[in-house]
Design a protein around this motif. Structure first.
Motif, mmCIF file in Angstrom:
data_model
loop_
_atom_site.group_PDB
_atom_site.id
_atom_site.type_symbol
_atom_site.label_atom_id
_atom_site.label_comp_id
_atom_site.label_asym_id
_atom_site.label_seq_id
_atom_site.Cartn_x
_atom_site.Cartn_y
_atom_site.Cartn_z
ATOM 1 N N HIS A 19 -1.524 -8.006 2.879
ATOM 2 C CA HIS A 19 -0.529 -7.224 2.133
ATOM 3 C C HIS A 19 -0.025 -6.093 3.013
ATOM 4 O O HIS A 19 -0.650 -5.736 4.012
ATOM 5 N N TYR A 20 1.141 -5.547 2.626
ATOM 6 C CA TYR A 20 1.763 -4.519 3.454
ATOM 7 C C TYR A 20 0.958 -3.229 3.420
ATOM 8 O O TYR A 20 0.504 -2.791 2.372
ATOM 9 N N ALA A 21 0.792 -2.633 4.605
ATOM 10 C CA ALA A 21 0.098 -1.353 4.693
ATOM 11 C C ALA A 21 1.111 -0.223 4.582
ATOM 12 O O ALA A 21 2.307 -0.462 4.491
ATOM 13 N N GLY A 22 0.625 1.000 4.564
ATOM 14 C CA GLY A 22 1.538 2.136 4.490
ATOM 15 C C GLY A 22 1.120 3.209 5.460
ATOM 16 O O GLY A 22 0.001 3.179 5.990
ATOM 17 N N PRO A 23 2.003 4.167 5.710
ATOM 18 C CA PRO A 23 1.684 5.230 6.669
ATOM 19 C C PRO A 23 0.501 6.115 6.257
ATOM 20 O O PRO A 23 -0.022 6.845 7.091
ATOM 21 N N ASN A 24 0.085 6.022 4.978
ATOM 22 C CA ASN A 24 -1.088 6.792 4.569
ATOM 23 C C ASN A 24 -2.366 6.283 5.209
ATOM 24 O O ASN A 24 -3.398 6.938 5.144
ATOM 25 N N TYR A 25 -2.329 5.073 5.779
ATOM 26 C CA TYR A 25 -3.557 4.451 6.268
ATOM 27 C C TYR A 25 -3.657 4.468 7.784
ATOM 28 O O TYR A 25 -4.505 3.814 8.377
ATOM 29 N N ASN A 27 -4.638 0.121 -3.932
ATOM 30 C CA ASN A 27 -4.300 1.516 -3.637
ATOM 31 C C ASN A 27 -4.156 2.347 -4.915
ATOM 32 O O ASN A 27 -3.468 3.350 -4.933
ATOM 33 N N MET A 81 0.814 -1.218 0.000
ATOM 34 C CA MET A 81 0.000 0.000 0.000
ATOM 35 C C MET A 81 0.848 1.268 0.000
ATOM 36 O O MET A 81 0.325 2.362 -0.185
ATOM 37 N N ASP A 82 2.143 1.143 0.248
ATOM 38 C CA ASP A 82 2.986 2.333 0.320
ATOM 39 C C ASP A 82 3.859 2.496 -0.932
ATOM 40 O O ASP A 82 4.816 3.246 -0.909
ATOM 41 N N ASP A 116 3.536 3.773 -4.795
ATOM 42 C CA ASP A 116 2.551 4.563 -5.533
ATOM 43 C C ASP A 116 2.466 4.206 -7.008
ATOM 44 O O ASP A 116 1.456 4.461 -7.645
#
Lengths: 278, 312
Positions: free
Chosen positions: B302-308, A248, A223-224, A226
Motif C-alpha cells: 500500500h502507498y506510504a506517506g511522508p510521515n513514515y 494508519n 498511509m498519507d 488521514d
C-alpha cells in the motif's frame, strides 16, 4: 449545420485537468440506457498523485484564516448558482429524475454549500471551549483540521450527496480527494470546473472518476490519507475499506445528513494550556 | 592514449573535432527512453541501485553540525525500520562541514561512505586561482575524499578554454590519490548541448574522474537530454582512451520516476557497466525519501506517506 463540440471529461488533480495517466476511459449511459459520455477511468497512480496534490495544498488551506476559507467557499456557491442549468441537465439525464426534482436538488446543494461556508469561522467558536482547570492557566480547546480526507459520497442525488460530504471536509479546513460516483460522475466533474474558477487553491479538492472497487481499497490503505467519508460505500465494500484503513488509524465515517457533527468528525481537538500571571 | 598534450592548440583541435549535437534528436531520444516501463522486480532493483548511487546532499547557508550528523545517520541507514536498505553513495557538504561528517560517519559505522566537498568557490566559481586552490586544500585537509569543483562558466563562454582546462589540471594535481575529482559544468548556464559536449571532453581530458551536471542552485539542472549527451561523451571517451569516467546528474531529480529514467539512460547510452556507484551518482536530497516511500509501497502493498520517513 454546425459540428458538435464534444467535451472530454477529465480528472481534477492539483488544480489542473489531466487525463488518467493510464490513458483509460469508460462509458456511462443516461437513465434510458443510451450512451452519454466517456469519463476518465482513474488508476491508483492518479489516486497517488491526487494525494500528493492534496497534501501539498494542506498547509496553505489550513493556514488561511477561517474567515477567508468561508469567503472562498461562498464564492464557490456563487459560481455554482451561475451554472445551475448545466447541473440540472446532467442530473435529469443521469438520474432520470424529473426536471423539478433535479432543480430542487441543485438548489438544495447550493444552499447547503452556503451553509457550510458559514460554518468555517464558527465551528471553533461554537464547538471549541474554555476549560476550567485547577491551576494558573487559561485552558482552551479548539477543533483543528485533520489533514487529507478521502471522500466517497452517496450515490443517489449525485450532486447533493457530494456537496454534503465535500463541504464538511472543506469547512473543517481539510483538503480532499474525491472518488466520484461511478455511474453518475458528471455533476462531480462539473463541480471541479466550478471549483477551478472560484478562488479555491489548486489541490484543495481533487476529483477522480472511475471504478469504485478499483480505487477505494487503495484509498483506504494509503498511509498519507488521514480520514475518509465513505457515506456512499456499499455494504460489501465497507468492511474491506474499514479493515484496510486500520493500519494508519484512519478516521473513517459514514453519514446520512449534513450536520455540524459531520464537520467535527474530520477535525482533531487541540488543547492549549496558557499560563496566567507569570 | 591521451587526447591532448596540454597545449592550447591541441585542446582546440580536440574540441573542434567533436561532432555537433543533434539537439532535437537528443531531446527525442531522452524522451523516448523516459517512456520505458520498469515494474516489480526490476523496479525493486532500480530503487535499491538508485539509493546506493545517491550523493546525499545538503548545501544550505543554514546547515548546522546537527543537521549534517542527522544526514550522516540517514546515509548509513536510510530507513530506520528496515536494515535491508543499502547505504547511500556519499555525503556531499560544504567545506566547513566535512570534518563533522567524516568524524560522525566513522563513529556510526559509515567508514566506507566517502565525504564529498563542493569546492573552488562553489557555486559560482568566481574567485582567483589561489582562492580556489586554498579552498580545495581545506576540504582535503578536513578529510574529503571526493572534491566537487565548479568550472569557470564565464571563462568557458568567453572562449578562454585554457583557463578552464588548467584550473581542472591544478585541482586534479592537488587531489592526487587522496580524492576523486568531480567537475561541475552547471549545464543550465552553458545554454547549448554542444557546449555540454565540449565541456565534457575538456574536463575528461584535464583529468576529471567524474563529470557532473549542476550545482543544484540553478534551474534547469540535470535534464535527461543533458545527461544523455554527457553519457555519450564518457562512452566515446572510453572508446578512445580506455578510461572510464563517471557521470553525476544533480539537481531536479526529486522522485523515483526521475531517478529510474536516469538509470535507463545510463544503461542504454554508456552501458550496464556504468550502473554502479563508482561510475554513476545522483546528487539529491529529497529524492531519497521518495525512493524509500516507493520501496515501502513495494514491500507493504500500500502507498506510504511522508510521515513514515525522516524529515530533513
Amino acid at each position: 449545420m454546425r459540428i458538435d463540440v464534444k467535451k472530454t471529461y477529465k480528472l481534477y488533480i492539483g488544480g489542473a485537468f489531466p487525463r488518467s495517466e493510464s490513458g483509460r476511459s469508460y462509458e456511462i449511459n443516461d437513465a434510458k440506457g443510451k450512451f452519454l459520455a466517456n469519463p476518465a477511468l482513474a488508476s491508483r497512480k492518479d489516486l497517488r498523485d491526487a494525494v500528493v496534490a492534496a497534501r501539498s495544498a494542506l498547509t496553505g488551506w489550513t493556514s488561511a484564516t477561517a474567515f477567508n476559507r468561508g469567503q472562498i467557499l461562498y464564492r464557490v456557491a456563487e459560481v455554482l448558482e451561475g451554472r445551475k442549468a448545466q447541473f440540472i441537465d446532467e442530473i435529469v439525464a443521469l438520474e432520470g429524475s424529473t426536471r423539478s426534482a433535479a432543480t430542487k436538488q441543485v438548489d438544495e446543494a447550493i444552499d447547503r454549500w452556503v451553509w457550510y461556508s458559514g460554518w468555517c469561522d464558527k465551528i471553533a467558536s461554537i464547538y471549541g471551549s474554555t476549560n476550567p482547570v485547577s491551576g494558573p492557566y487559561y485552558n482552551f480547546t479548539t477543533p483543528e483540521p485533520l489533514g487529507v480526507v478521502g471522500v466517497f459520497a452517496p450515490q443517489k442525488q449525485s450532486l447533493l450527496g457530494l456537496v454534503d460530504a465535500l463541504g464538511a471536509v472543506l469547512a473543517g479546513g481539510n483538503t480532499a480527494v474525491v472518488v466520484a460516483s461511478e455511474k453518475f460522475p458528471l455533476p462531480a466533474i462539473s463541480l471541479s470546473e466550478v471549483l477551478a474558477t472560484s478562488d479555491l487553491p489548486g489541490g484543495v479538492v481533487n476529483i477522480l472518476t472511475g471504478k469504485t472497487v478499483e480505487l477505494l481499497p487503495w484509498m483506504a490503505s494509503h498511509m498519507d490519507i488521514d480520514g475518509m467519508d465513505i457515506s456512499g460505500v456499499s455494504a460489501n465494500l465497507e468492511k474491506e475499506v474499514r479493515v484496510a484503513g486500520v493500519e494508519n488509524l484512519k478516521r473513517i465515517h459514514a453519514f446520512k445528513d449534513a450536520t455540524p457533527q459531520r464537520i467535527l468528525s474530520f477535525t482533531e481537538n487541540k488543547t492549549v494550556w496558557h499560563p496566567i500571571g507569570i | 592514449m591521451l587526447l591532448v598534450d596540454g597545449t592550447e592548440s591541441s585542446l582546440r583541435a580536440m574540441l573542434q573535432a567533436l561532432p555537433p549535437v543533434d539537439e532535437v534528436g537528443a531531446h527525442a531520444r531522452a524522451a523516448m527512453l523516459g517512456t520505458r516501463s520498469i515494474k516489480t522486480t526490476s523496479k525493486s532493483w532500480a530503487i535499491d541501485t538508485a539509493i546506493s548511487m545517491i550523493d546525499l546532499t545538503t548545501l544550505e547557508g543554514s546547515d548546522t553540525p546537527g543537521k549534517v550528523r542527522a544526514l550522516c545517520n540517514k546515509a548509513v541507514r536510510p530507513d530506520s525500520t528496515d536494515a535491508t536498505v543499502p547505504h547511500v553513495g556519499a555525503i556531499c557538504v560544504y567545506n566547513d562541514m566535512v570534518a563533522v561528517a567524516r568524524k560522525h560517519l566513522d563513529a556510526i559505522g559509515g567508514a566506507d561512505i566517502p565525504v564529498a566537498a563542493v569546492s573552488t568557490a562553489f557555486p559560482s566559481g568566481r574567485a582567483s586561482r589561489e582562492v580556489k586552490i586554498r579552498d580545495t586544500q581545506d576540504a582535503l585537509d578536513a578529510g574529503a575524499t571526493e572534491i566537487d569543483m565548479v568550472i569557470d562558466r564565464g571563462a568557458f563562454l568567453a572562449g578562454d578554454i585554457m583557463k578552464v582546462f588548467t584550473e581542472i589540471v591544478y585541482i586534479k594535481e592537488l587531489c592526487g590519490d587522496r580524492a576523486h575529482l568531480k567537475v561541475i559544468f552547471e549545464t543550465g548556464e552553458l545554454v547549448t548541448l554542444d557546449n555540454v559536449r565540449k565541456a565534457s571532453f575538456l574536463a575528461m581530458a584535464a583529468g576529471a574522474d567524474f563529470i557532473k551536471t549542476s550545482t543544484g542552485k540553478i534551474s534547469p539542472a540535470a535534464t535527461p537530454p543533458v545527461v544523455l549527451v554527457m553519457l555519450e561523451a564518457v562512452r566515446d571517451f572510453y572508446a578512445q582512451t580506455g578510461v572510464k569516467i563517471g557521470v553525476k546528474p544533480a539537481g531536479g531529480i526529486r522522485n523515483t520516476k526521475d531517478a529510474i529514467k536516469q538509470l535507463v539512460l545510463v544503461n542504454e547510452t554508456a552501458g550496464a557497466q556504468w550502473l554502479n556507484p563508482q561510475l554513476f551518482r545522483i546528487g539529491a536530497s529529497a529524492l531519497l525519501n521518495d525512493l524509500l516511500m516507493q520501496r515501502m509501497k513495494l514491500r507493504d502493498g500500500h502507498y506510504a506517506g511522508p510521515n513514515y520517513v525522516t524529515l530533513d
